[in-house]
Motif scaffolding. Structure first.
Motif, PDB file in Angstrom:
ATOM      1  N   ALA A  47       0.865  -1.181   0.000  1.00  0.00           N
ATOM      2  CA  ALA A  47       0.000   0.000   0.000  1.00  0.00           C
ATOM      3  C   ALA A  47       0.901   1.231   0.000  1.00  0.00           C
ATOM      4  N   LEU A  48       0.540   2.206  -0.821  1.00  0.00           N
ATOM      5  CA  LEU A  48       1.288   3.462  -0.873  1.00  0.00           C
ATOM      6  C   LEU A  48       0.812   4.356   0.270  1.00  0.00           C
ATOM      7  N   PRO A  49       1.525   5.482   0.550  1.00  0.00           N
ATOM      8  CA  PRO A  49       1.112   6.357   1.660  1.00  0.00           C
ATOM      9  C   PRO A  49      -0.355   6.797   1.555  1.00  0.00           C
ATOM     10  N   SER A  50      -0.857   6.968   0.329  1.00  0.00           N
ATOM     11  CA  SER A  50      -2.252   7.403   0.158  1.00  0.00           C
ATOM     12  C   SER A  50      -3.235   6.292   0.477  1.00  0.00           C
ATOM     13  N   GLY A  51      -2.739   5.066   0.616  1.00  0.00           N
ATOM     14  CA  GLY A  51      -3.643   3.931   0.817  1.00  0.00           C
ATOM     15  C   GLY A  51      -3.873   3.167  -0.476  1.00  0.00           C
ATOM     16  N   GLU A  52      -3.568   3.785  -1.627  1.00  0.00           N
ATOM     17  CA  GLU A  52      -3.669   3.097  -2.917  1.00  0.00           C
ATOM     18  C   GLU A  52      -2.779   1.865  -2.903  1.00  0.00           C
ATOM     19  N   ARG A  53      -3.277   0.787  -3.472  1.00  0.00           N
ATOM     20  CA  ARG A  53      -2.412  -0.381  -3.549  1.00  0.00           C
ATOM     21  C   ARG A  53      -1.725  -0.448  -4.908  1.00  0.00           C
ATOM     22  N   VAL A  54      -0.477  -0.872  -4.874  1.00  0.00           N
ATOM     23  CA  VAL A  54       0.251  -1.013  -6.121  1.00  0.00           C
ATOM     24  C   VAL A  54       0.897  -2.390  -6.148  1.00  0.00           C
ATOM     25  N   ALA A  55       0.740  -3.053  -7.305  1.00  0.00           N
ATOM     26  CA  ALA A  55       1.366  -4.361  -7.492  1.00  0.00           C
ATOM     27  C   ALA A  55       2.479  -4.205  -8.520  1.00  0.00           C
ATOM     28  N   PHE A  56       3.608  -4.843  -8.247  1.00  0.00           N
ATOM     29  CA  PHE A  56       4.725  -4.804  -9.193  1.00  0.00           C
ATOM     30  C   PHE A  56       4.817  -6.128  -9.927  1.00  0.00           C
ATOM     31  N   VAL A  57       5.081  -6.028 -11.231  1.00  0.00           N
ATOM     32  CA  VAL A  57       5.471  -7.204 -11.997  1.00  0.00           C
ATOM     33  C   VAL A  57       6.959  -7.018 -12.241  1.00  0.00           C
ATOM     34  N   ASP A  58       7.768  -7.847 -11.558  1.00  0.00           N
ATOM     35  CA  ASP A  58       9.220  -7.681 -11.630  1.00  0.00           C
ATOM     36  C   ASP A  58       9.761  -8.553 -12.752  1.00  0.00           C
ATOM     37  N   VAL A  59      10.461  -7.917 -13.680  1.00  0.00           N
ATOM     38  CA  VAL A  59      10.892  -8.651 -14.877  1.00  0.00           C
ATOM     39  C   VAL A  59      12.377  -8.984 -14.794  1.00  0.00           C
ATOM     40  N   PRO A  60      12.802 -10.019 -15.518  1.00  0.00           N
ATOM     41  CA  PRO A  60      14.237 -10.309 -15.577  1.00  0.00           C
ATOM     42  C   PRO A  60      14.935  -9.327 -16.518  1.00  0.00           C
ATOM     43  N   GLY A  61      16.189  -9.011 -16.199  1.00  0.00           N
ATOM     44  CA  GLY A  61      16.915  -8.041 -17.010  1.00  0.00           C
ATOM     45  C   GLY A  61      17.942  -8.663 -17.926  1.00  0.00           C
ATOM     46  N   HIS A  62      18.139  -9.972 -17.782  1.00  0.00           N
ATOM     47  CA  HIS A  62      19.148 -10.620 -18.621  1.00  0.00           C
ATOM     48  C   HIS A  62      18.635 -10.734 -20.049  1.00  0.00           C
ATOM     49  N   GLU A  63      19.541 -10.529 -21.034  1.00  0.00           N
ATOM     50  CA  GLU A  63      19.102 -10.524 -22.430  1.00  0.00           C
ATOM     51  C   GLU A  63      18.479 -11.856 -22.849  1.00  0.00           C
ATOM     52  N   ARG A  64      18.898 -12.968 -22.195  1.00  0.00           N
ATOM     53  CA  ARG A  64      18.320 -14.247 -22.558  1.00  0.00           C
ATOM     54  C   ARG A  64      16.835 -14.323 -22.235  1.00  0.00           C
ATOM     55  N   PHE A  65      16.406 -13.470 -21.317  1.00  0.00           N
ATOM     56  CA  PHE A  65      15.007 -13.539 -20.887  1.00  0.00           C
ATOM     57  C   PHE A  65      14.183 -12.369 -21.426  1.00  0.00           C
ATOM     58  N   LEU A  66      14.626 -11.807 -22.550  1.00  0.00           N
ATOM     59  CA  LEU A  66      13.874 -10.681 -23.123  1.00  0.00           C
ATOM     60  C   LEU A  66      12.404 -11.054 -23.359  1.00  0.00           C
ATOM     61  N   GLY A  67      12.184 -12.292 -23.834  1.00  0.00           N
ATOM     62  CA  GLY A  67      10.814 -12.741 -24.074  1.00  0.00           C
ATOM     63  C   GLY A  67       9.975 -12.684 -22.802  1.00  0.00           C
ATOM     64  N   THR A  68      10.554 -13.121 -21.671  1.00  0.00           N
ATOM     65  CA  THR A  68       9.831 -13.085 -20.395  1.00  0.00           C
ATOM     66  C   THR A  68       9.580 -11.641 -19.977  1.00  0.00           C
ATOM     67  N   MET A  69      10.579 -10.801 -20.192  1.00  0.00           N
ATOM     68  CA  MET A  69      10.416  -9.383 -19.870  1.00  0.00           C
ATOM     69  C   MET A  69       9.222  -8.804 -20.636  1.00  0.00           C
ATOM     70  N   LEU A  70       9.138  -9.144 -21.941  1.00  0.00           N
ATOM     71  CA  LEU A  70       8.046  -8.602 -22.759  1.00  0.00           C
ATOM     72  C   LEU A  70       6.695  -9.135 -22.279  1.00  0.00           C
TER      73      LEU A  70
END
Ligand code: GDP
Ligand code: MG
Length: 590
Positions: A47-70
């Motif tokens: 939850a952010l300070p305002s109370g809004e909830r935020v979800a992150f989709v964390d992607v891989p940064g390695h070039e081999r996983f570009l497809g997963t990142m996309l």
């Protein structure tokens, strides 16, 4: 809820920052934890300070996983771009930015992290300028450290400001939930997860997966059970039915997306140097899908010509206007181009020169109904909806839209078609609708009826040429006069057939009426029930505009007439094939 994807070079501190913000580890896999490397998409929320909830989709940064990142970034509207203060801009920073720009992601923020290891100033200035040049010009830029926590409060406040700037997508929008994970839970069955970009899903909803109907049995959002979810949201959907979903497939609103494996697109190179003249195979990415596709350039591809036809290895639920990311599968994985979908059911290219002509059509095409109609000439409303371009402007017939120029051409051709038919067989009383439909190559008889305008008229289900003027057709003068009077009386309420008494007053007995009907001067729908010629076509047009199916009493109201007329008139329309009786009460326009 808001959903934000991470982006940035491997080892720059994306996962660490997400962990510091949420207290949740986005690297779930044992292998990820052992190697300290993101391989799969990770999910964490707070939850952010305002109370809004935020979800992150964390992607891989390695070039081999570009497809997963996309796959992670594909359905997400905003990004947290991460650059390490001690490393600065790196190749995958660039690749991710190219992908974001090609996808059209314009909202996000820049976090220059690992600020405890080096002065963040120069990395920050450099990255900020690059993001701005890629369209993320309103992104706030902050220096932070995922290790010491420095700058995290400012980052949370900036995320709150970003959240306020994010558009609220329509809850009425059709659902397309790209699946990023699919698994089986013992006792629960099949579960899929994804980022819902827009629209609403509720328990009990029927959705489509690869053309099969599936029902939503249960849902969770951020690990809490919910009964409905509205985009943007992370959601886990428990499906009823025997399905084996996979990443890259989508759960969609039935009939709201076009399952396309052949699309015409306009290709824009992701970088000026990235046009591949000799492309044959590429991987097309959209949402979480990655599909091999064959490229057929329509003319040599260049910065000025982007017209191409893509043969996708499997159908995807698409709308005109969707953007596919094209990735060259050989060598270093990189995004080569964006391809804007301009047609999901493109015409065959058989003639010599057809490809060149098609390229020039696509050069002028926009992602809307008018452009589609220029190619397809006539489309059902339902087709336009599935293609993602709901019709605007008036229908030519309930349920049908036409290209205005094409429709005008048909309208101009019909009198000639009718005249030729009459010349072939002078004794036939007009041209049957079906024959005219065939001649004009139209898919529906109703369309022909809609094209009938004076001096053409629809008389007893046939199109007759020339004005139907009582008297011309060899009626005795007193009969012709009486008919003309009668028609004048009915000018304002064409469906209020005269009562027997009024007919008698006008001198129209059974024999006179029979002659008038034979001459096409009156339309008889039942014994003693006569209407002006063409009343059936006018009635059909009014009934076509009713919600379908309709009842006799709704028809009566729409036609402003009595049951005495409505019932036989509807039966007459049934015989003409303009309406169809469904049961005791209901009919629909055909
Ligand atoms: N000193 C310091 N190290 C960090 C910081 N953020 C990440 N790291 C380290 O950098 C490495 C890569 O971090 P990670 O979050 O996995 O990077 P990702 O590949 O972008 O997700 C790990 O060893 C982290 O512990 C930071 O702010 N300060
Ligand atoms: Mg990571």
């Amino acid at each position: 809820m808001h959903v934000i994807a991470t982006a940035g070079h491997v080892d720059h501190g994306k996962s660490t920052l997400v962990r510091a913000l949420t207290g949740m580890d986005p690297d779930r896999l044992a292998e990820e934890r052992r190697r300290g490397l993101t391989i799969e998409l990770g999910y964490a929320w707070t939850a952010l300070p305002s109370g809004e909830r935020v979800a992150f989709v964390d992607v891989p940064g390695h070039e081999r996983f570009l497809g997963t990142m996309l796959a992670g970034v594909g359905p997400v509207p905003a990004v947290m771009f991460v650059v390490a203060a001690d490393a600065g801009w790196m190749p995958q920073s660039e690749e991710h930015l190219v992908a974001l720009r090609t996808l059209g992601v314009r909202l996000g923020l820049l976090a220059v992290t690992r600020a405890d290891l080096a002065d963040p100033a120069s990395a920050l200035e450099d990255a900020r300028a690059r993001l701005a040049a890629a369209g993320l010009d309103e992104a706030e830029a902050l220096a932070v450290s995922g290790r010491t926590g420095e700058g995290l409060d400012e980052l949370r406040a900036a995320l709150d400001r970003l959240a306020t700037a994010l558009p609220t997508p329509s809850p009425e929008a059709p659902v397309r939930l790209w699946i990023d994970r699919a698994f089986t839970v013992r006792g629960t069955g099949t579960v899929v997860t994804g980022t819902l970009p827009a629209g609403r899903v509720a328990i009990g909803d029927e959705l489509e997966l690869n053309g099969e109907r599936v029902r939503v049995r249960g849902m969770e959002s951020l690990k809490e059970p919910v009964t409905t979810v509205t985009g943007v949201a992370r959601v886990a959907v428990n499906l009823r039915g025997r399905v084996s979903p996979e990443r890259g497939q989508a759960l969609v609103t039935p009939d709201a997306w076009y399952p396309a494996d052949l699309v015409d697109v306009w290709v824009s190179p992701a970088q000026p140097d990235r046009i591949a003249e000799a492309w044959t195979w590429v991987v097309a990415h959209i949402g979480s899908a990655a599909v091999a596709c064959r490229v057929r350039p329509l003319g040599p591809l260049s910065v000025d010509n982007g017209a191409a036809r893509l043969h996708l290895a499997r159908p995807l639920p698409l709308h005109v206007g969707d953007v596919l990311l094209l990735r060259d599968p050989g060598g270093v994985p990189r995004v080569t181009a964006g391809a804007t979908v301009l047609d999901v059911r493109p015409p065959e290219l058989r003639r010599r020169g057809a490809a060149r002509d098609r390229a020039s059509v696509l050069a002028d095409a926009t992602a809307d109904a008018a452009s589609l109609l220029r190619t397809h000439l006539l489309l059902r409303d339902s087709e336009l909806v599935a293609m993602g371009c709901p019709p605007r402007g008036p229908a030519v017939l309930a349920g049908w839209h036409a290209d205005p120029e094409h429709w005008a051409g048909l309208s101009a051709r019909l009198p000639e078609v009718v005249r030729r038919h009459a010349a072939r067989d002078p004794l036939e009383p007009g041209m049957p609708l079906e024959a005219a439909r065939h001649e004009l190559g139209l898919p529906d008889r109703g369309l022909v009826a809609a094209l009938v305008r004076p001096p053409l008229a629809l008389v007893n289900g046939r199109i007759v040429a020339g004005p139907v003027v009582a008297g011309r057709a060899g009626l005795p003068a007193p009969v012709a006069l009486a008919v003309r009077r009668l028609i004048a009386e009915l000018a304002d309420s064409p469906f209020l057939a005269p009562e027997a008494g009024r007919l008698a007053e006008l001198g129209l007995g059974p024999r006179e009426l029979a002659a008038a009907v034979r001459a096409g001067a009156l339309l008889r729908v039942a014994d003693g029930v006569v209407l002006p010629p063409g009343a059936d076509a006018r009635a059909a047009a009014l009934l076509a505009a009713l919600p379908q199916p309709f009842t006799v009493s709704q028809a009566r109201t729409a036609l402003r007439t009595s049951r005495r007329v409505a019932v036989p008139l509807l039966e007459h329309l049934d015989r003409e094939g303009l309406t169809e009786r469904l049961d005791e009460i209901h009919r629909r326009f055909r």
